[in-house]
Design a protein around this motif. Structure first.
Motif, PDB file in Angstrom:
ATOM      1  N   HIS A   1       0.859  -1.177   0.000  1.00 53.69           N
ATOM      2  CA  HIS A   1       0.000   0.000   0.000  1.00 53.69           C
ATOM      3  C   HIS A   1       0.899   1.231   0.000  1.00 53.69           C
ATOM      4  CE1 HIS A   1       0.513   0.681   4.402  1.00 53.69           C
ATOM      5  NE2 HIS A   1       0.557  -0.630   4.446  1.00 53.69           N
ATOM      6  N   TYR A   2       0.724   2.071  -1.005  1.00 50.60           N
ATOM      7  CA  TYR A   2       1.642   3.184  -1.228  1.00 50.60           C
ATOM      8  C   TYR A   2       1.288   4.408  -0.398  1.00 50.60           C
ATOM      9  CZ  TYR A   2      -2.190   4.182  -4.467  1.00 50.60           C
ATOM     10  OH  TYR A   2      -3.433   4.378  -5.027  1.00 50.60           O
TER      11      TYR A   2
ATOM     12  N   ILE B   1       6.610  14.815  -9.946  1.00 50.93           N
ATOM     13  CA  ILE B   1       7.929  14.180  -9.991  1.00 50.93           C
ATOM     14  C   ILE B   1       8.792  14.830 -11.074  1.00 50.93           C
ATOM     15  CG2 ILE B   1       9.142  12.043 -10.587  1.00 50.93           C
ATOM     16  CD1 ILE B   1       6.792  10.541  -9.266  1.00 50.93           C
ATOM     17  N   VAL B   2       8.214  15.043 -12.251  1.00 47.45           N
ATOM     18  CA  VAL B   2       8.971  15.655 -13.346  1.00 47.45           C
ATOM     19  C   VAL B   2       9.452  17.049 -12.955  1.00 47.45           C
ATOM     20  CG1 VAL B   2       8.780  16.568 -15.695  1.00 47.45           C
ATOM     21  CG2 VAL B   2       7.859  14.303 -15.161  1.00 47.45           C
ATOM     22  N   ILE B   3       8.561  17.856 -12.374  1.00 49.63           N
ATOM     23  CA  ILE B   3       8.928  19.222 -11.982  1.00 49.63           C
ATOM     24  C   ILE B   3       9.975  19.209 -10.871  1.00 49.63           C
ATOM     25  CG2 ILE B   3       8.062  21.347 -10.949  1.00 49.63           C
ATOM     26  CD1 ILE B   3       5.368  20.761 -12.329  1.00 49.63           C
TER      27      ILE B   3
ATOM     28  N   ALA C   1       7.614   4.406 -10.331  1.00 51.26           N
ATOM     29  CA  ALA C   1       7.969   3.053  -9.880  1.00 51.26           C
ATOM     30  C   ALA C   1       8.392   3.066  -8.417  1.00 51.26           C
ATOM     31  CB  ALA C   1       9.087   2.491 -10.759  1.00 51.26           C
ATOM     32  N   ILE C   2       9.109   4.113  -8.012  1.00 53.32           N
ATOM     33  CA  ILE C   2       9.540   4.220  -6.610  1.00 53.32           C
ATOM     34  C   ILE C   2       8.342   4.369  -5.682  1.00 53.32           C
ATOM     35  CG2 ILE C   2      10.679   5.781  -4.976  1.00 53.32           C
ATOM     36  CD1 ILE C   2      12.820   6.255  -7.087  1.00 53.32           C
ATOM     37  N   VAL C   3       7.443   5.287  -6.001  1.00 51.84           N
ATOM     38  CA  VAL C   3       6.322   5.609  -5.117  1.00 51.84           C
ATOM     39  C   VAL C   3       5.357   4.444  -4.979  1.00 51.84           C
ATOM     40  CG1 VAL C   3       4.283   7.071  -4.855  1.00 51.84           C
ATOM     41  CG2 VAL C   3       6.463   8.088  -5.521  1.00 51.84           C
ATOM     42  N   TYR C   4       5.020   3.803  -6.107  1.00 53.87           N
ATOM     43  CA  TYR C   4       3.933   2.829  -6.095  1.00 53.87           C
ATOM     44  C   TYR C   4       4.387   1.375  -5.994  1.00 53.87           C
ATOM     45  CZ  TYR C   4       1.136   6.836  -7.432  1.00 53.87           C
ATOM     46  OH  TYR C   4       0.531   8.066  -7.446  1.00 53.87           O
ATOM     47  N   MET C   5       5.698   1.127  -6.088  1.00 50.56           N
ATOM     48  CA  MET C   5       6.127  -0.271  -6.010  1.00 50.56           C
ATOM     49  C   MET C   5       7.423  -0.435  -5.221  1.00 50.56           C
ATOM     50  SD  MET C   5       6.703  -3.060  -9.074  1.00 50.56           S
ATOM     51  CE  MET C   5       4.967  -3.004  -9.454  1.00 50.56           C
ATOM     52  N   LEU C   6       8.510   0.206  -5.694  1.00 49.58           N
ATOM     53  CA  LEU C   6       9.829  -0.073  -5.132  1.00 49.58           C
ATOM     54  C   LEU C   6       9.936   0.330  -3.664  1.00 49.58           C
ATOM     55  CD1 LEU C   6      12.637  -1.155  -5.662  1.00 49.58           C
ATOM     56  CD2 LEU C   6      13.320   1.120  -6.475  1.00 49.58           C
TER      57      LEU C   6
ATOM     58  N   ILE D   1      10.861  12.848  -3.452  1.00 54.65           N
ATOM     59  CA  ILE D   1       9.598  12.454  -4.084  1.00 54.65           C
ATOM     60  C   ILE D   1       8.639  11.864  -3.044  1.00 54.65           C
ATOM     61  CG2 ILE D   1       8.561  10.753  -5.640  1.00 54.65           C
ATOM     62  CD1 ILE D   1      11.015  11.187  -7.463  1.00 54.65           C
ATOM     63  N   LEU D   2       9.156  10.979  -2.187  1.00 55.35           N
ATOM     64  CA  LEU D   2       8.315  10.348  -1.178  1.00 55.35           C
ATOM     65  C   LEU D   2       7.817  11.346  -0.143  1.00 55.35           C
ATOM     66  CD1 LEU D   2      10.335   7.057  -0.522  1.00 55.35           C
ATOM     67  CD2 LEU D   2       8.192   7.289  -1.776  1.00 55.35           C
ATOM     68  N   MET D   3       8.646  12.356   0.169  1.00 57.68           N
ATOM     69  CA  MET D   3       8.291  13.271   1.243  1.00 57.68           C
ATOM     70  C   MET D   3       7.508  14.487   0.744  1.00 57.68           C
ATOM     71  SD  MET D   3      11.880  13.081   3.411  1.00 57.68           S
ATOM     72  CE  MET D   3      11.366  14.313   4.601  1.00 57.68           C
ATOM     73  N   LEU D   4       8.065  15.213  -0.219  1.00 53.64           N
ATOM     74  CA  LEU D   4       7.440  16.462  -0.654  1.00 53.64           C
ATOM     75  C   LEU D   4       6.153  16.239  -1.444  1.00 53.64           C
ATOM     76  CD1 LEU D   4      10.551  18.621  -1.655  1.00 53.64           C
ATOM     77  CD2 LEU D   4       9.372  18.470   0.549  1.00 53.64           C
TER      78      LEU D   4
END
Length: 612
Positions: A416-417, A491-493, A543-548, A473-476
């Motif tokens: 669970h992300y 994420i891109v920005i 991929a980091i946020v939702y899986m890795l 990415i995970l925090m902000l």
């Protein structure tokens, strides 16, 4: 039957409630050519004057030839002529990019190569060469190329453009009754596994309409006879194409002229759209019109049900037109209601700094018993929110659908992300992402150069821009995780800002030394960031946020604290020593900062985006 004034009043009410969604749906329909395409006419570029019909098109001076010209040469003169012209166009485009805006470089990178292949038509030449080798005949290869192109265009129309009317009708019909219509409802046909069946229904309708158009008068009549097919398929995707068409004909019998007059009532909006170059249509009249005809269909449906019209049993999605009774909601969502009732009245709350880090950054500072309970509570809350709107009758109750939807697994998944990460997990994830990034860069260098080079400004086996980017990415972007599209854009920005700022800071601190340079890549900014790199960062971040990250965090949580905490402290100490030493003696040399030599001797298959 309702008056036109009453139907429009209801349509305006629905439009006010779902304005952004309705405008987006109609804009997508206009863009793909499903309907409302005339609203975008003002944005279209008229053909340049001086073109001659039935002869080879002549481009204005200073304008290069392109994809269509290569196709013309292939059809007219054969493969070799097309290949020569394609190569000539590609060389012109690359040379023009050298002297033009640096942001539109076309000399390096995968994205630049793809753009060059499309604009020069070389992708056509490559396909033709493959077909030629398979068939042994150039003429047969050209024919196959034409057939493949036609098949591709038909597939796009059949599976996307053709079906979008049904998708939009479903959204508008749900919006009539319910306060919330999640954007995800656009894929409801996938959830009921009826996408292809509805495609066939709409194709059959279009085919019949096309054949009737040859009779002129019959085409106009059948246009109104088949008018309700998209609505019927939106309500019941399981209906056969024959039944949908027949039911639409029966429901429209005696209402064709009425429907025509109803359409004419929107004529002033058409004039206003022309006066505003389509702007008023995009922002208001298109969704207003669609919402109004959704009310019209609902009225005709009620009339058909009342008259017990043949085939009206297929109009069986009752709760698309009225909210279900409390008893039905209870029976369908008993597990959800029970979970909501059992929710403790004294909801556990964090306070102070711990609350800020948990709510805003998604981080648990101490991983105490209280914070663990808070994390479990948040996980249950997230799961319940997905179903609470249906229980509250604010959204369509999918469990009461006449065509059963595919349910997700009932238990909470371990991946669970929307979770909170402990401070020790964040530290360890930073080093894991940094090492993964370092291994990625080293591997790319091994492939392109055939030798091992320790990438990055530091001497250790880590690239902190990857670790820092992943953690940021995970925090902000913690609050965007439940909105994947916004998460991707964020994420891109974010990665673009981090990479640009890092490049600039390194250059300032190290007397103009640069650890990466994207000059020549398509859509680059001062050589510090480029579209190709940011796209990869966006995909990697998702991929980091939702899986890795969730998978890694599951494993990190298994590590005992008496091992995890010392391990994190040791890594931080070694990293600090490396950073202090590298500030005075940065890692420089072959393949790292010698870009002039590298650019002269290397052609990248895939770009190493960052070397920090």
């Amino acid at each position: 039957m309702l008056t036109r004034k009453e139907m429009k009043r209801r349509a305006r009410r629905a439009l006010k409630r779902h304005y952004i969604l309705y405008v987006a749906i109609c804009l997508i329909a206009a863009y793909i050519g499903s309907e409302f395409a005339s609203s975008l006419n003002a944005l279209e570029i008229s053909p340049a004057s001086g073109y001659e019909a039935q002869t080879r098109l002549e481009k204005p001076s200073g304008t290069s030839e392109g994809f269509a010209d290569v196709m013309y040469d292939i059809l007219e003169d054969g493969e070799e002529e097309g290949r020569a012209l394609s190569q000539e166009i590609k060389e012109e485009e690359v040379e023009r990019s050298r002297s033009g805006n640096p942001a539109f470089g076309r000399t390096r990178g995968v994205l630049a190569g793809l753009v060059n292949s499309v604009t020069s038509g070389s992708i056509l030449v490559s396909m033709l060469a493959v077909l030629h080798s398979l068939t042994g005949s150039e003429n047969l290869a050209v024919l196959c190329l034409i057939l493949l192109g036609a098949a591709f265009l038909f597939a796009v129309w059949f599976f996307f453009v053709n079906i979008f009317k049904v998708i939009s009708r479903r959204v508008f019909l749900e919006g009539r009754i319910y306060e919330k219509v999640p954007f995800q409802r656009m894929v409801f046909l996938l959830r009921v596994k009826k996408w292809t069946k509805v495609c066939c229904t709409m194709f059959r309708t279009s085919l019949y309409q096309m054949l009737w158009n040859f009779t002129i008068v019959g085409g106009v009549i059948k246009y109104y006879s088949y008018y309700l097919v998209p609505y019927i398929a939106a309500e019941n995707p399981d209906i056969s194409s024959r039944e949908a068409i027949s039911l639409s004909r029966r429901m429209m019998k005696g209402h064709k002229w009425e429907c025509f007059v109803y359409e004419l009532s929107f004529l002033p909006w058409t004039f206003l759209g022309a006066a505003t170059l389509g702007l008023s249509e995009i922002l208001y009249s298109n969704p207003y019109r669609a919402a109004s005809f959704s009310e019209y269909y609902a009225d005709l449906r009620a009339e058909a049900k009342k008259a017990h019209m043949k085939g009206c049993e297929f109009l069986n999605d009752t709760y698309l037109y009225e909210m279900p009774e409390d008893e039905l909601i209870y029976l369908a969502y008993e597990d959800v209601i029970s979970a909501l009732i059992r929710r403790p009245r004294d909801i556990l709350q964090l306070s102070g700094v711990r609350k800020f880090f948990a709510d805003c950054l998604g981080v648990l500072l101490t991983n105490s018993k209280k914070e663990k309970e808070y994390e479990e509570m948040q996980a249950r809350r997230v799961k319940m929110e997905l179903l609470k709107d249906a229980v509250d009758r604010k959204a369509y109750p999918s469990r009461l659908s006449a065509v059963p939807e595919v349910e997700k697994r009932p238990k909470i998944e371990t991946i669970h992300y929307l979770r909170h990460y402990s401070i020790w997990s964040i530290i360890l994830l930073f080093f894991i992402f940094s090492v993964i990034g370092w291994a990625w860069e080293v591997s790319l260098h091994l492939v392109t150069d055939g030798e091992f080079v320790n990438r990055g400004v530091l001497h250790g086996p880590w690239l902190p821009i990857y670790g820092g980017g992943g953690v940021l990415i995970l925090m902000l972007l913690n609050r965007l995780r439940n909105r994947p599209v916004l998460e991707f854009a964020g994420i891109v920005i974010l990665c673009g800002c981090v990479e640009y700022a890092t490049s600039l800071a390194l250059e300032i601190l190290h007397d103009g030394e640069r650890w990466w340079d994207y000059s020549g890549y398509f859509l680059n900014l001062n050589g510090r960031i480029c579209a190709e790199g940011l796209l990869v960062f966006g995909i990697g971040g998702i991929a980091i946020v939702y899986m890795l990250a969730p998978l890694l965090d599951n494993q990190i949580q298994r590590i005992r604290s008496w091992i995890l905490i010392p391990l994190c402290l040791i890594l931080l100490t070694v990293f600090a020593v490396d950073s202090i030493y590298s500030a005075q003696h940065p890692n420089i040399g072959k393949g790292i900062t010698d870009y002039e030599e590298k650019t002269a001797c290397l052609q990248y298959i895939y770009p190493p985006y960052t070397y920090l």
